[in-house]
Design a protein around this motif. Structure first.
Motif, short mmCIF file in Angstrom:
data_model
loop_
_atom_site.label_atom_id
_atom_site.label_comp_id
_atom_site.label_asym_id
_atom_site.label_seq_id
_atom_site.Cartn_x
_atom_site.Cartn_y
_atom_site.Cartn_z
N THR A 196 51.17 39.13 31.09
CA THR A 196 49.90 39.67 31.87
C THR A 196 49.41 40.92 31.05
N ARG A 222 46.99 37.27 29.24
CA ARG A 222 45.89 38.18 29.38
C ARG A 222 45.80 39.03 27.99
N ASP A 237 36.86 43.75 42.89
CA ASP A 237 37.79 43.91 41.81
C ASP A 237 38.78 45.01 42.31
N SER A 261 42.11 44.03 28.57
CA SER A 261 40.96 43.31 29.18
C SER A 261 40.92 43.57 30.69
N ALA A 262 39.86 42.98 31.48
CA ALA A 262 39.75 43.01 32.59
C ALA A 262 41.01 42.41 33.49
N LEU A 263 41.30 43.02 34.54
CA LEU A 263 42.51 42.51 35.64
C LEU A 263 41.72 41.64 36.44
N LYS A 264 41.81 40.50 36.26
CA LYS A 264 41.31 39.53 37.26
C LYS A 264 42.39 39.22 38.35
N GLN A 265 42.04 38.65 39.61
CA GLN A 265 42.46 38.27 40.59
C GLN A 265 43.90 37.35 40.22
N GLU A 266 43.76 36.47 39.17
CA GLU A 266 44.70 35.61 38.81
C GLU A 266 46.08 36.34 38.61
N TYR A 267 45.69 37.42 37.53
CA TYR A 267 46.96 38.01 37.00
C TYR A 267 47.56 38.80 38.16
N CYS A 268 46.67 39.50 39.10
CA CYS A 268 47.30 40.14 40.07
C CYS A 268 48.14 39.14 40.80
N LEU A 290 46.44 29.31 33.22
CA LEU A 290 45.96 30.73 32.93
C LEU A 290 46.57 31.08 31.71
#
Lengths: 50, 625
Positions: free
Chosen positions: B202, B277, B515, B281-288, B274
């Motif tokens: 992540t 990451r 976000d 870079s931006a933390l998208k919902q998938e990584y959360c 996926l």
């Protein structure tokens, strides 16, 4: 170094991993080469190979 | 005549030194605080010197190194070496390049460690060259750090981390001075390494970014099918979780045995759909969602191991240590699940704490000295580092040309409380430095938790770190039940509690906010700066017995506002160790947007300080951490 060899001997006797002996000797030789070359681990072999 | 034992952890990460006097810890600190290199892995020369100086300052005549009975190192180097060789042998010819690059390091650091230690100790005191060296096992050191300072006469002791020599987790039985290893999980199967693999995937740094993954998890959507699928894939493919909490990791998905990475990214991408990451870079919902899945799995596994430890030992008091024991979400889950009656966690649960554990193991196990448990524990509130007298602080302030007011302590607390209530952010520097990764009110940045803008201000303007990261509260021990559901004691900020229901503000469902920043900007309780998205909070309860000064400040704040709780974050900025000395504190104060600094009895107002250059303040660039 003598202290290490003594410890290593005790360790081998306790763990019965005799096959580690040649590996450790090779590594010590390799380490010595590394220290003597004062650089990367592979540098002693570069001129031999090329 | 007093007897001293020195404990050392070094040559991996977070090197540290700890000093015992007659079996009691009198000093412990991480090297990074002195040399200002975060997670410093080398020999902790300055920490050792600081420990000896401390003893000398307190005793009039300290032991010096020559007066130390033994030096205990926190693992067995030859056993670790055996593991490295056997692992490469088992996977050969894979990893041959890494073997070549690592071999010389092993020769120096593992095989000849005794020689290295003697050389380093002799630099501090040449007469210490023949000092006795002891090497307790890594997990025994962790277990000793958890059990011996705990208040329990008997306990189940659980240690979980990435890897020591061979063990990656252990269950021990502690009774009196005896500590017996009952069961171990062995490399390459490791709960800690699995968590680190998710940390790396992540986009965070292994061995230091794990707490960011934990902080990210509450942004995951527990109701989403994606999170459920991630958890299922972890269980079905990556890690076979047994009833006793042990795991078997499918090594086809991991690269840490012989490679230079944690994961085989192509296989993970195929499994989770996926890509890894990119850091920063931006933390998208998938990584959360992935972070939540990793956290859920870890929590479940830890609960199972803890239950197994309790069953094996027959003791319902549990001690924890090892890097995974810094996972306060999982710790809180163990306690809330009622698996044990009481829990005690070593405040320096990671490898730094091994220094203390090694020294304690030498005292109780090697020397066979008896143990008398102390209440609340034998750690002195973890305030075990160096301190600076008021005179030293004032001498520094004068030499730096700083402008300050000197106040009596009562007035200082009242003034500071007033400043905090008006929205100021205050650097709070008092007494002995904390042991372990958490600031506990002696090297802290404090603020008003009721301010809805405070989290953003602290994250972005003062700490210079990611906006998604939550802050933790300090609350007077006696007031914890006013704010939190369970209100249990958590003196070392290692347990999660939940903000009590009447204080919560209902928010939109998961996924409604686009976000993380947006999700965060909505207050979700009346103490929003310390309330995470799931209403959890990493609580520190402050006792008037262990830290009377900090407790007095919280009391002054409560008298003024009715709220005996403050935001407490470590006194540092991104990628910098927590401040140690008055000079570190003043430099950090001057190069951030901190409004005030309190150092001992001195109050500094930023608006009145002379201008300083960035170089004087130690620079202003903050790398990714």
């Amino acid at each position: 170094m003598l202290e290490f060899l003594g410890d290593f001997w005790k360790f081998l006797k306790a763990r019965r991993k005799w096959w580690l002996v040649p590996v450790v000797l090779a590594l010590l030789l390799f380490g010595a080469l590394f220290l003597l070359s004062g650089g990367s681990a592979v540098s002693p072999f570069i001129y031999t190979l090329f | 005549m007093s007897r001293y034992i020195l404990g050392i952890s070094a040559f991996y990460h977070d090197s540290a030194a700890a000093l015992l006097k007659d079996g009691k810890v009198v000093f412990a600190a991480q090297e990074e605080r002195f040399n200002r290199v975060k997670n410093f892995p080398g020999f902790p020369a300055r920490a050792v010197r600081a420990a000896l100086d401390w003893a000398e300052k307190r005793e009039g005549k300290g032991p010096g190194l020559a007066g130390v009975e033994a030096v205990a190192f926190y693992d067995k180097p030859l056993l670790k070496f055996e593991r490295l060789i056997e692992t490469y042998y088992a996977y050969a010819p894979r990893g041959f390049a890494q073997f070549l690059s690592a071999a010389p390091v092993w020769v120096g650091e593992k095989m000849l460690l005794k020689r290295t230690l003697r050389k380093e100790l002799a630099k501090i005191d040449p007469s210490a060259a023949g000092i006795k060296l002891l090497f307790p096992e890594h997990h025994l050191s962790h277990a000793a750090s958890a059990f011996y300072p705990s208040p329990f006469g008997e306990a189940a002791v659980l240690t979980v981390d990435g890897v020591g020599e061979w063990a990656t987790a252990s269950i021990c039985a502690g009774r009196g001075k005896d500590l017996t290893i009952l069961k171990e999980l062995r490399f390459p199967h490791s709960l800690g390494l699995l968590y680190s693999a998710f940390t790396a995937y992540t986009g965070f740094k292994v061995n230091s970014g794990e707490y960011k993954l934990m902080g990210l998890a509450p942004y995951g959507d527990p109701a989403s099918s994606r999170t459920a699928a991630f958890i299922r894939k972890i269980k079905d493919v990556l890690a076979d979780l047994k009833d006793d909490g042990s795991v078997r990791l499918d090594q086809d998905y991991f690269d840490y045995t012989t490679g230079l990475k944690m994961t085989k990214d192509d296989r993970w991408e195929a499994l989770f759909g996926l890509p890894p990451r990119r850091p920063g870079s931006a933390l998208k919902q998938e990584y959360c969602d992935m972070a939540l899945a990793a956290q859920e799995f870890t929590g479940e596994a830890l609960c199972r191991i803890a239950a197994h430890a309790v069953a094996l030992t027959g003791s319902r008091d549990l001690c924890l240590a090892g890097g995974v024991a810094l996972n306060c979400v999982a710790n809180g889950r163990i306690l809330k699940a009622g698996i044990c009656d009481r829990i005690w966690i070593q405040p320096a649960a990671g490898d730094a704490g091994g220094a203390l554990g090694a020294a304690l193991a030498a005292w109780h196990i090697y020397s066979g000295e008896p143990r008398v448990p102390e209440v609340p524990d034998g750690m002195g509130g973890a305030l075990l580092g160096p301190d600076y007298t008021g005179e030293e602080a004032e001498t520094f302030a004068r030499s730096a040309g700083a402008v300050y007011e000197k106040l009596g302590y009562g007035e200082l607390c009242a003034r500071t409380a007033k400043l905090l209530a008006s929205g100021a952010v205050v650097g709070w520097f008092q007494g002995r430095m904390e042991w372990g990764p958490r600031a506990l009110g002696n090297r802290s940045i404090l603020a008003d938790a009721r301010d809805p803008e405070m989290r953003k201000k602290l994250n972005l303007k003062i700490k210079h770190r990611e906006g998604f990261r939550p802050f933790a509260p300090s609350v007077r021990e006696e007031d914890a039940g006013e704010f939190f559901e369970d209100g249990f004691a958590s003196p070392y900020m290692l347990l999660i509690d939940h903000v009590s229901r009447p204080r919560r503000i209902p928010g939109p469902a998961h996924g409604a906010a686009p976000d993380l920043e947006e999700k965060l900007s909505r207050p979700n309780s009346d103490i929003p700066a310390v309330t995470h998205l799931d209403h959890s909070s990493r609580v520190q309860t402050v006792s008037g017995r262990t830290n009377p000064r900090y407790h007095a400040l919280l009391t002054a704040f409560k008298e003024l506002t009715g709220c005996g709780l403050l935001v407490n974050t470590s006194f540092n900025v991104r990628e910098e160790p927590i401040v140690c000395s008055p000079a570190d504190a003043y430099a950090c104060f001057m190069r951030t947007d901190l409004d005030h600094l309190v150092m001992g009895d001195l109050l500094f107002d930023k608006a009145r300080q002379p201008r300083r250059t960035a170089a004087e303040d130690g620079g202003g660039d903050y790398a990714d951490d």
